[in-house]
Each structure stands twice: as structure tokens, then as C-alpha cells.
Design a protein around this motif. Structure first.
Motif, PDB file in Angstrom:
ATOM      1  N   SER A 136      16.901  36.417  87.900  1.00 59.31           N
ATOM      2  CA  SER A 136      17.814  35.634  88.463  1.00 59.31           C
ATOM      3  C   SER A 136      19.152  36.124  89.314  1.00 59.31           C
ATOM      4  N   LEU A 137      19.921  35.551  90.081  1.00 60.44           N
ATOM      5  CA  LEU A 137      20.950  36.168  90.711  1.00 60.44           C
ATOM      6  C   LEU A 137      22.058  36.723  89.814  1.00 60.44           C
ATOM      7  N   ALA A 138      22.205  36.222  88.523  1.00 62.57           N
ATOM      8  CA  ALA A 138      23.192  36.575  87.455  1.00 62.57           C
ATOM      9  C   ALA A 138      22.649  38.156  87.002  1.00 62.57           C
ATOM     10  N   GLN A 139      21.409  37.955  86.811  1.00 60.12           N
ATOM     11  CA  GLN A 139      20.755  39.296  86.082  1.00 60.12           C
ATOM     12  C   GLN A 139      20.895  40.358  87.382  1.00 60.12           C
ATOM     13  N   MET A 140      20.559  40.192  88.392  1.00 57.95           N
ATOM     14  CA  MET A 140      20.761  41.080  89.429  1.00 57.95           C
ATOM     15  C   MET A 140      22.179  41.634  89.713  1.00 57.95           C
ATOM     16  N   ALA A 141      22.994  40.526  89.722  1.00 59.59           N
ATOM     17  CA  ALA A 141      24.608  41.026  89.667  1.00 59.59           C
ATOM     18  C   ALA A 141      24.974  42.002  88.623  1.00 59.59           C
ATOM     19  N   ILE A 142      24.538  41.687  87.343  1.00 56.30           N
ATOM     20  CA  ILE A 142      24.835  42.780  86.282  1.00 56.30           C
ATOM     21  C   ILE A 142      23.990  44.076  86.512  1.00 56.30           C
ATOM     22  N   ALA A 143      22.866  43.875  86.820  1.00 60.86           N
ATOM     23  CA  ALA A 143      22.033  45.077  87.305  1.00 60.86           C
ATOM     24  C   ALA A 143      22.918  45.876  88.474  1.00 60.86           C
ATOM     25  N   TRP A 144      23.558  45.229  89.472  1.00 60.14           N
ATOM     26  CA  TRP A 144      23.902  46.377  90.272  1.00 60.14           C
ATOM     27  C   TRP A 144      25.196  46.862  89.844  1.00 60.14           C
ATOM     28  N   LEU A 145      26.039  46.383  89.185  1.00 64.53           N
ATOM     29  CA  LEU A 145      27.210  47.053  88.563  1.00 64.53           C
ATOM     30  C   LEU A 145      26.465  48.330  87.778  1.00 64.53           C
ATOM     31  N   LEU A 146      25.621  48.212  87.068  1.00 68.96           N
ATOM     32  CA  LEU A 146      25.088  49.262  86.004  1.00 68.96           C
ATOM     33  C   LEU A 146      24.469  50.373  86.758  1.00 68.96           C
ATOM     34  N   LYS A 147      24.196  50.086  88.143  1.00 67.43           N
ATOM     35  CA  LYS A 147      23.479  50.990  88.789  1.00 67.43           C
ATOM     36  C   LYS A 147      24.628  52.417  88.864  1.00 67.43           C
ATOM     37  N   ASP A 148      25.718  52.094  88.782  1.00 65.29           N
ATOM     38  CA  ASP A 148      26.646  53.273  89.167  1.00 65.29           C
ATOM     39  C   ASP A 148      26.882  53.831  87.484  1.00 65.29           C
ATOM     40  N   PRO A 149      26.783  55.203  87.632  1.00 69.92           N
ATOM     41  CA  PRO A 149      26.927  55.637  86.257  1.00 69.92           C
ATOM     42  C   PRO A 149      28.428  55.824  85.738  1.00 69.92           C
ATOM     43  N   ARG A 150      29.354  55.586  86.775  1.00 65.02           N
ATOM     44  CA  ARG A 150      30.738  55.301  86.091  1.00 65.02           C
ATOM     45  C   ARG A 150      31.141  54.141  85.402  1.00 65.02           C
ATOM     46  N   VAL A 151      30.241  53.084  85.619  1.00 65.94           N
ATOM     47  CA  VAL A 151      30.284  52.009  84.851  1.00 65.94           C
ATOM     48  C   VAL A 151      29.564  51.993  83.533  1.00 65.94           C
ATOM     49  N   THR A 152      30.654  52.193  82.477  1.00 69.62           N
ATOM     50  CA  THR A 152      29.962  52.191  81.067  1.00 69.62           C
ATOM     51  C   THR A 152      29.218  50.864  80.626  1.00 69.62           C
ATOM     52  N   SER A 153      30.044  49.819  80.756  1.00 70.19           N
ATOM     53  CA  SER A 153      29.416  48.630  80.083  1.00 70.19           C
ATOM     54  C   SER A 153      29.915  47.345  81.090  1.00 70.19           C
ATOM     55  N   VAL A 154      29.053  46.083  81.162  1.00 73.58           N
ATOM     56  CA  VAL A 154      29.598  45.188  81.785  1.00 73.58           C
ATOM     57  C   VAL A 154      29.903  43.986  80.710  1.00 73.58           C
ATOM     58  N   LEU A 155      31.039  43.347  80.837  1.00 71.92           N
ATOM     59  CA  LEU A 155      31.546  42.534  79.940  1.00 71.92           C
ATOM     60  C   LEU A 155      31.208  40.978  80.419  1.00 71.92           C
ATOM     61  N   ILE A 156      30.365  40.433  79.507  1.00 71.63           N
ATOM     62  CA  ILE A 156      29.776  39.061  79.926  1.00 71.63           C
ATOM     63  C   ILE A 156      30.369  38.034  79.155  1.00 71.63           C
ATOM     64  N   GLY A 157      30.514  36.848  79.737  1.00 69.82           N
ATOM     65  CA  GLY A 157      31.003  35.744  78.735  1.00 69.82           C
ATOM     66  C   GLY A 157      29.793  35.026  78.441  1.00 69.82           C
ATOM     67  N   ALA A 158      29.753  34.168  77.465  1.00 67.09           N
ATOM     68  CA  ALA A 158      28.424  33.160  77.377  1.00 67.09           C
ATOM     69  C   ALA A 158      28.736  32.020  76.484  1.00 67.09           C
ATOM     70  N   SER A 159      28.246  30.841  77.160  1.00 69.36           N
ATOM     71  CA  SER A 159      28.532  29.406  76.450  1.00 69.36           C
ATOM     72  C   SER A 159      27.336  29.075  75.603  1.00 69.36           C
ATOM     73  N   SER A 160      26.047  29.731  75.563  1.00 73.70           N
ATOM     74  CA  SER A 160      25.333  29.298  74.647  1.00 73.70           C
ATOM     75  C   SER A 160      24.451  30.679  74.371  1.00 73.70           C
ATOM     76  N   VAL A 161      23.626  30.425  73.410  1.00 76.55           N
ATOM     77  CA  VAL A 161      22.735  31.602  73.083  1.00 76.55           C
ATOM     78  C   VAL A 161      21.618  31.835  74.267  1.00 76.55           C
ATOM     79  N   ARG A 162      21.405  30.825  74.798  1.00 72.07           N
ATOM     80  CA  ARG A 162      20.445  30.818  75.981  1.00 72.07           C
ATOM     81  C   ARG A 162      21.078  31.874  77.143  1.00 72.07           C
ATOM     82  N   GLN A 163      22.030  31.357  77.598  1.00 73.19           N
ATOM     83  CA  GLN A 163      22.685  32.183  78.419  1.00 73.19           C
ATOM     84  C   GLN A 163      23.039  33.658  78.234  1.00 73.19           C
ATOM     85  N   LEU A 164      23.389  33.725  76.829  1.00 76.65           N
ATOM     86  CA  LEU A 164      23.571  35.205  76.444  1.00 76.65           C
ATOM     87  C   LEU A 164      22.301  35.888  76.800  1.00 76.65           C
TER      88      LEU A 164
END
Length: 330
Positions: free
Chosen positions: A275-303
Motif C-alpha cells: 500500500s502507499l502507506a507501507q511504501m512511505a514507511i519503508a522509504w524512511l527506513l531505507k536510510d540507516p540514519r533513521v532509527t525508527s518510524v513513529l506511527i499512529g493507529a486508530s485500529s488494530v487492523r491499521q496497526l
């Protein structure tokens, strides 16, 4: 009743070194900015936190003003932690912050020693904790000497009320100064929390370079640009979406030009099987200087949908070039 945690909770999560510290953070951390306050469904929030912990998320990020109402996210998290997850406290990294408006009068916000240390005491009381793992200065205060703000963080660590010090939303030059002061005090800066996404790239390149050279981790918040980097707005603004009810995301943010970018990015994500959301998170994690990506979630499914981004966090050059071409369009 204590929550019976999944015995395999650490099997599939990626953990990454935070700067040059001894701490590793999960590649995806859970933020409690929205959806965990007094206006939200408590049982839903509890289910999200349980699922996050069962999937290997060890880092739970809060701030004194999270809610709404301000303070209520910490209160609810404290109830869940102490009633259901207390046995796992040593497996969890809990962070909080101070700096934005919290109470009336001259001491209820910004970066004074008075504000930071009073706020930390309030946060610990709301969560019924003896300490937090990370205590942040939530924003740079242009009217308080930076030495005073950093001395407050150092004092919180020396008191044992926080294990590590962090900063958030600091520009590169002030990050450099803050790190130097903390290092001289003997309390290294562990982490910087900054807004970072495909649509918000102010950290490039200067701040990322400062963090890398100084051995500070980066945790990126708002990785989905408040929901723009999802498939939610591909066909307009749906009723009940964040854009229709939240003052942080406004209709004017979704320009025709931005919508075209979102559609083109979504096509790349589909070709990657994401999904676009999944790619957007992965795009950040491609950089080794990014330790973690902080997400919000409104449901278990979204998490869980966001966690699935870890199934593919590599990009080939052609993909990166296409993404950059889309993002650089005027």
C-alpha cells in the motif's frame, strides 16, 4: 488482569541501534498523539497497545499534552500499563515530552527548567511510573537559554526520573548546540524526534548529517503526512476522514498537484506489492540514519497494515529515481 504477551513477540520485529548508544529501538514505534485520549474508545486503545506489544513494538511514545484532553493519553496509557502490562515494564521503552502548552500562566509551556521538571513530575504521576525511559524537550525555546533547557534534561536523568534525554523539533544548528551542552554535562543526547516524510523533508541533509556525526538516533514522526500518503484521498475527501474533522490537516493541503503525486506514488507502491502507506514507511527506513518510524493507529487492523511495511524495506535505484522525480515536481 495481566495481559498474556505473545511468546513470539520478538521474532519478526526489526530492532535498530539508536545512534551510538546501547539502546535498540523497534523499526516501528507506536505514538499516542491521537486515538488514546479521554474522547476516544478506551477498549480500542487498549487493544492497539496489546497488539503492538505482541508484535514486538517495545517503544511507546507520549507527551504531556497528548489526548485530547491534554494529559489524558498518559492517564489512559498508565491505566493499561499498570493493570495489564506491569510485568513487562522492563521490556518497554516509554517516552514523554514537555514544551508545548499544558497549563495556564508563565510556566506552562516552553523550555524553562521550571516547566520541564514540573511537567515530568506530572507525567510520572499520570502514568503512575517511577521513571520514563526517554524525556524530551518537545521544542526549541528561543527565549530560554539552551543551557537551562539542557540542564533540566540532565537533572531529570540524574534524578532517575528519566533514563535518557532527547530533543524534538530542533533545527540543525540548535541540535548541534544542544548535543554539545548535554555531552559536557555527562548526559548524551540519545535521540531526535522530527517530522519526516516524503512530503516533509526539512531534515535533509543538514540535520541528518548532524545526527549521524554526533551519534544521535532519529525517530521520524508523521511518516504518512497526516494521512496524505495513504490511499484514503485518492478519490477525494471521504466523510469522517481526518481532513474533515482535524485542524492539523486542512482541505487546502490536498492540492490538485499533490493529489497527482499521491496517485503516481500509489502506482509505484502497487508495483511493489505494498500500500502507499507501507511504501512511505519503508522509504524512511531505507536510510540507516533513521532509527525508527513513529506511527499512529486508530485500529488494530491499521496497526498491522503499517507493520506489514517491514516485509519490504528495500528499493532499487529505478524505484528511488521514480519516487524522487515525482516528489520534485512543482
Amino acid at each position: 488482569m495481566q495481559h498474556p504477551a505473545n511468546e513470539n513477540r520478538y521474532n519478526n520485529m526489526l530492532y535498530q541501534r539508536c545512534g551510538r548508544s546501547g539502546i535498540k529501538l523497534p523499526a516501528i514505534s507506536l505514538g499516542l498523539w491521537h486515538n488514546f485520549g479521554s474522547v476516544d474508545n478506551f477498549e480500542n486503545g487498549k487493544s492497539i497497545i496489546f497488539e503492538a506489544f505482541d508484535k514486538g513494538i517495545t517503544h511507546f511514545d507520549l507527551a504531556n499534552n497528548y489526548g485530547p484532553e491534554p494529559g489524558s493519553a498518559e492517564e489512559n496509557f498508565g491505566k493499561i500499563l499498570n493493570k495489564h502490562l506491569k510485568a513487562y515494564r522492563d521490556e518497554m521503552l516509554i517516552s514523554t515530552k514537555a514544551g508545548y502548552y499544558m497549563w495556564p500562566g508563565p510556566y506552562g509551556e516552553w523550555g524553562s527548567r521550571k516547566n520541564l521538571l514540573s511537567s515530568l513530575d506530572q507525567s510520572l504521576k499520570r502514568m503512575n511510573l517511577e521513571y520514563v525511559d526517554i524525556f524530551y524537550s518537545h521544542r526549541f525555546d528561543p527565549e530560554t537559554p539552551l543551557e537551562e533547557t539542557m540542564q533540566a534534561l540532565d537533572h531529570a536523568v540524574r534524578q532517575g526520573k528519566a533514563l535518557y534525554a532527547g530533543i524534538s523539533n530542533y533545527p540543525a544548528d540548535k541540535t548541534r548546540e544542544a548535543e554539545s551542552i548535554l555531552r559536557e554535562l555527562g548526559t548524551p543526547c540519545l535521540i531526535h524526534q522530527a517530522r519526516y516524510s516524503m512530503f516533509e523533508r526539512w531534515v535533509e541533509p543538514e540535520l541528518l548529517d548532524v545526527l549521524d556525526k554526533r551519534g544521535i538516533g532519529l525517530i521520524a514522526f508523521s511518516p504518512l503526512a497526516q494521512g496524505l500518503l495513504t490511499n484514503r484521498y485518492l478519490k477525494g475527501i471521504p466523510e469522517g476522514s481526518r481532513m474533515t474533522r482535524n485542524h492539523f490537516l486542512k482541505n487546502e493541503h490536498l492540492t490538485p498537484e499533490k493529489l497527482e503525486k499521491i496517485k503516481d506514488l500509489n502506482a509505484i507502491a502497487e508495483n511493489r506489492g505494498q500500500s502507499l502507506a507501507q511504501m512511505a514507511i519503508a522509504w524512511l527506513l531505507k536510510d540507516p540514519r533513521v532509527t525508527s518510524v513513529l506511527i499512529g493507529a486508530s485500529s488494530v487492523r491499521q496497526l498491522n497494515d503499517n507493520l506489514d511495511s517491514l516485509n519490504n524495506i528495500t528499493f532499487d535505484k529505478e524505484e528511488l529515481d521514480k519516487i524522487e522525480s515525482i516528489l520534485s515536481r512543482q
